[in-house]
Scaffold this active site. Sequence first.
Site, PDB file in Angstrom:
ATOM      1  N   ARG A   1       0.781  -1.244   0.000  1.00 44.78           N
ATOM      2  CA  ARG A   1       0.000   0.000   0.000  1.00 44.78           C
ATOM      3  C   ARG A   1       0.805   1.281   0.000  1.00 44.78           C
ATOM      4  O   ARG A   1       0.229   2.351  -0.083  1.00 44.78           O
ATOM      5  CB  ARG A   1      -0.983   0.001   1.173  1.00 44.78           C
ATOM      6  CG  ARG A   1      -2.076  -0.962   0.934  1.00 44.78           C
ATOM      7  CD  ARG A   1      -3.149  -0.960   1.999  1.00 44.78           C
ATOM      8  NE  ARG A   1      -3.609  -2.322   2.060  1.00 44.78           N
ATOM      9  CZ  ARG A   1      -3.119  -3.243   2.871  1.00 44.78           C
ATOM     10  NH1 ARG A   1      -2.234  -2.932   3.787  1.00 44.78           N
ATOM     11  NH2 ARG A   1      -3.532  -4.472   2.793  1.00 44.78           N
TER      12      ARG A   1
ATOM     13  N   GLY B   1      -1.277 -11.034  10.175  1.00 49.34           N
ATOM     14  CA  GLY B   1      -1.116 -12.418  10.649  1.00 49.34           C
ATOM     15  C   GLY B   1      -2.243 -12.870  11.557  1.00 49.34           C
ATOM     16  O   GLY B   1      -2.200 -13.968  12.097  1.00 49.34           O
TER      17      GLY B   1
ATOM     18  N   ASN C   1      -8.185  -7.932  14.134  1.00 53.36           N
ATOM     19  CA  ASN C   1      -9.065  -8.881  14.810  1.00 53.36           C
ATOM     20  C   ASN C   1      -8.271  -9.774  15.762  1.00 53.36           C
ATOM     21  O   ASN C   1      -7.059  -9.920  15.645  1.00 53.36           O
ATOM     22  CB  ASN C   1      -9.791  -9.748  13.782  1.00 53.36           C
ATOM     23  CG  ASN C   1      -8.829 -10.513  12.891  1.00 53.36           C
ATOM     24  OD1 ASN C   1      -8.395  -9.986  11.863  1.00 53.36           O
ATOM     25  ND2 ASN C   1      -8.475 -11.724  13.279  1.00 53.36           N
TER      26      ASN C   1
ATOM     27  N   ASP D   1     -14.015 -10.890  12.912  1.00 51.13           N
ATOM     28  CA  ASP D   1     -13.003 -10.394  11.977  1.00 51.13           C
ATOM     29  C   ASP D   1     -13.161  -8.889  11.747  1.00 51.13           C
ATOM     30  O   ASP D   1     -12.915  -8.393  10.657  1.00 51.13           O
ATOM     31  CB  ASP D   1     -13.081 -11.163  10.639  1.00 51.13           C
ATOM     32  CG  ASP D   1     -11.909 -10.840   9.720  1.00 51.13           C
ATOM     33  OD1 ASP D   1     -10.833 -10.481  10.233  1.00 51.13           O
ATOM     34  OD2 ASP D   1     -12.075 -10.933   8.486  1.00 51.13           O
TER      35      ASP D   1
ATOM     36  N   TRP E   1      -9.251  -0.949   4.119  1.00 44.51           N
ATOM     37  CA  TRP E   1      -7.987  -0.201   4.050  1.00 44.51           C
ATOM     38  C   TRP E   1      -8.059   0.992   3.102  1.00 44.51           C
ATOM     39  O   TRP E   1      -7.159   1.827   3.085  1.00 44.51           O
ATOM     40  CB  TRP E   1      -6.853  -1.139   3.600  1.00 44.51           C
ATOM     41  CG  TRP E   1      -7.180  -1.773   2.276  1.00 44.51           C
ATOM     42  CD1 TRP E   1      -7.799  -2.969   2.080  1.00 44.51           C
ATOM     43  CD2 TRP E   1      -6.970  -1.212   0.980  1.00 44.51           C
ATOM     44  NE1 TRP E   1      -7.998  -3.186   0.737  1.00 44.51           N
ATOM     45  CE2 TRP E   1      -7.493  -2.119   0.034  1.00 44.51           C
ATOM     46  CE3 TRP E   1      -6.400  -0.021   0.517  1.00 44.51           C
ATOM     47  CZ2 TRP E   1      -7.463  -1.878  -1.336  1.00 44.51           C
ATOM     48  CZ3 TRP E   1      -6.373   0.219  -0.857  1.00 44.51           C
ATOM     49  CH2 TRP E   1      -6.889  -0.704  -1.767  1.00 44.51           C
TER      50      TRP E   1
ATOM     51  N   CYS F   1      -7.350 -22.516  -0.680  1.00 44.40           N
ATOM     52  CA  CYS F   1      -7.391 -21.750  -1.929  1.00 44.40           C
ATOM     53  C   CYS F   1      -8.306 -20.527  -1.866  1.00 44.40           C
ATOM     54  O   CYS F   1      -8.097 -19.549  -2.583  1.00 44.40           O
ATOM     55  CB  CYS F   1      -7.855 -22.640  -3.082  1.00 44.40           C
ATOM     56  SG  CYS F   1      -7.182 -24.313  -3.049  1.00 44.40           S
TER      57      CYS F   1
ATOM     58  N   CYS G   1      -7.445 -16.630  -1.723  1.00 44.85           N
ATOM     59  CA  CYS G   1      -7.003 -15.916  -2.931  1.00 44.85           C
ATOM     60  C   CYS G   1      -7.985 -16.072  -4.088  1.00 44.85           C
ATOM     61  O   CYS G   1      -8.150 -15.163  -4.891  1.00 44.85           O
ATOM     62  CB  CYS G   1      -5.633 -16.410  -3.385  1.00 44.85           C
ATOM     63  SG  CYS G   1      -4.294 -15.835  -2.338  1.00 44.85           S
ATOM     64  N   HIS G   2      -8.608 -17.245  -4.203  1.00 43.20           N
ATOM     65  CA  HIS G   2      -9.416 -17.513  -5.395  1.00 43.20           C
ATOM     66  C   HIS G   2     -10.913 -17.365  -5.149  1.00 43.20           C
ATOM     67  O   HIS G   2     -11.704 -17.687  -6.033  1.00 43.20           O
ATOM     68  CB  HIS G   2      -9.079 -18.895  -5.950  1.00 43.20           C
ATOM     69  CG  HIS G   2      -7.683 -18.974  -6.509  1.00 43.20           C
ATOM     70  ND1 HIS G   2      -7.333 -18.375  -7.699  1.00 43.20           N
ATOM     71  CD2 HIS G   2      -6.544 -19.537  -6.030  1.00 43.20           C
ATOM     72  CE1 HIS G   2      -6.039 -18.589  -7.930  1.00 43.20           C
ATOM     73  NE2 HIS G   2      -5.535 -19.280  -6.931  1.00 43.20           N
TER      74      HIS G   2
HETATM   75 CA    CA Z   1      -8.686  -9.838   9.613  1.00 44.73          CA
END
Ligand code: CA
Length: 721
Positions: free
Chosen positions: A156, A218, A299, A345, A431, A647, A650-651
């Site tokens: 970013r 993380g 979170n 979250d 963000w 997966c 990302c997917h």
């Molecule tokens: Ca999070």
Amino acid sequence: MRRLSSIAIAAGLSMAALSALSWAATAPAKPAAKASPSAVRPVTIGALDGAAIANADRHPGDWLSHGRDYQEQRFSPLTQINAANVGRLGLAWHADLGSTRGLEGTPLVVGGVIYNVQPWNIVKAFDARTGKQLWSYDPKVPEGTARNGCCDIVTRGLAAWKGKIYVATLDGRLIALDAKTGKPSWTVNTFDDGQKALLTITGAPRVFDGKVVIGNAGGESAARGYITAYDAATGKQSWRFYIVPGDPALKEAPNQATADKVARPTWNGEFWKSGGGGNDWDTIIYDPKLKLVYIGTGNAAPWAPQFRSTMPGDDNLFNSSIVALHVEDGSYAWHYQEIPNEQWDFDATAPLMLADLKIDGKVRQTIMHAPKNGFFYVLDRATGKLISAKDYIPQNWADGIDLETGRPRIRKEMLLTEKPILVIPNAAHNWQSMAFNPQTGLVYFPVNETGRIIALKPDFQLKIGGLSQTGESLVGYPDLRKQLAEENRKHQNYFLIAWDPVKQKEAWRVPYKRGGSGGVLTTAGNLVFQGTSDATLAAYDARTGKKLWESPVQQSPIAAPISYSLGGVQYIAINAGFGGGLAHDNVNASEPGLNLYDYGRLLVFKLDGKAKLPEFKFMRAALEPPPRIPHSNGDVREGFDVYNANCAVCHGADARGGVKDLRRMSSQTHKDFFDIVLRGKRAANGMPNFGDKLSQRDAEMIQKYLVARIEDDWVELKAGN
Ligand code: CA
């Protein structure tokens, strides 16, 4: 004209003088030059220091730090481009960046050079007037690192200070580059505490008080979040602040003592074994007068409280909080926890912003925050006392915030159980850059009004060393899930909002057809700029939200626009490249007419710009039917589980998009499937090798699941072709 800022009115000063007055760090305050391009005084990169950033309004032609100045208001005082003439805006130049992944970076402009960062943390310097590339630096991030991150290989931003450009890499290095040549001057490993496999960096470093500061991500890998400050000249560590307490057997650094006293009683059991989370993966902000650093924390890890602390209802500090630290040694000053016992979250990592606001007749030094959870918070930044909080969209997890205690009244029925619930919102604002215009008194940010179906895994076992250690279940109660998904679809709205932080009230909104619109810039030309999910860059009247200009840019820019000026000409610059977390949250990438995932570009506009943006060589391959691979319901179910665990981050959920839409794999990709998944055949393209984690059977079941998904969606896929 109600819109001059309260302070400027109180002091009888022009807007341009406002920041100089309240932010003079070392030099005596004097009215800044009127921010016309002819009066612009560029900073040389060698002379760029904390005082220059604190007094950024004296250098309105530059963009010296991530949010332009230490307040991170992303308000440009430049006025050459304004509401009366923005219709004449046209392309000045563009640079093809050779990337097909999400571009989230805010460029910096110092002394006529634009410094940019793109996926894999590749840094490039361009002549800001002509677009000529001056240098490029590739930190060679190991491809496998992509597996440790949740949401694409994004980055970013950068920091600049005294001849150096700072970049923090996905694999945890902080690198100081010579701004003239792009050659590294020093490198430190910020993942030096044994958690390397759990962490990534996607945020921008910041420089203040001679220190360069960076956090990490993380919280979905059961990490223990921290931020670290290094001497900006040498890279020597100044201090580190751990956001949650650790193993009591470990000796903590002295600067941790007060934080420990406050936070440790809010945890019980062997909580340190699951990390605790709290990772600040984006926002870090600084007040040079109060000498306080503010961080927004992530979170809790794992998401479900019963998996991390034995006492029901523990607050679990400092998760989902704003924490103020003393800049000298990184010791605790105060905290405000947005959500005690957080479990949905709801990171509090959205951009923090400082502003002096007149509230109930008094000028207050505030910090403003519009995080994922749907509330807009205004705090006193000296004390951390909550001034006001109001939900900026409909939400269903709290019956408001108690202003006395600062605590939300959490609705009991929204606490996590094994039975799925629909929590609203999901990530209302994440963000993406937020901007404040002192002339209108309004804050602007993109909003995704949608919910999330969430449930606990009944048999959750923490496995240290992998992503998705959240305790979330994506299976079970299929009928209920279907019903909640239907309910969720009924009230999805996506828009740019203008929010009055004093009245805690919406001023206007611009609706969009889908989620994924980008960050925001506002200017003294009474303008708001935003990249839209219609694959355009748009400019709105900052007072009314009326659209004044829009240009197709062949991509959906999710990054933040900036403004700078050189040689009497004002420019607007933005990175255009779709991807990141948004790619799998709110957009169906196969929607007809949406050309996403093509080459990323840096776009620069000026009045009467005449450059033409070449048409993309459309990269999307022709749709091919899936291979004939037999698959039983049991196979597909097994593949679904493995897919979700490895997966989906990302997917995309249900394989609908993400960084690559796997429903659109070519027959060759299907043939190479096991070489790609188990032997790293496409590692250089960003698809990591999973050979150490997945078995041949796992990969076969994933492929069968994907084949079933293609068959299910075949009509939709054909329509979008
Ligand atoms: Ca999070």
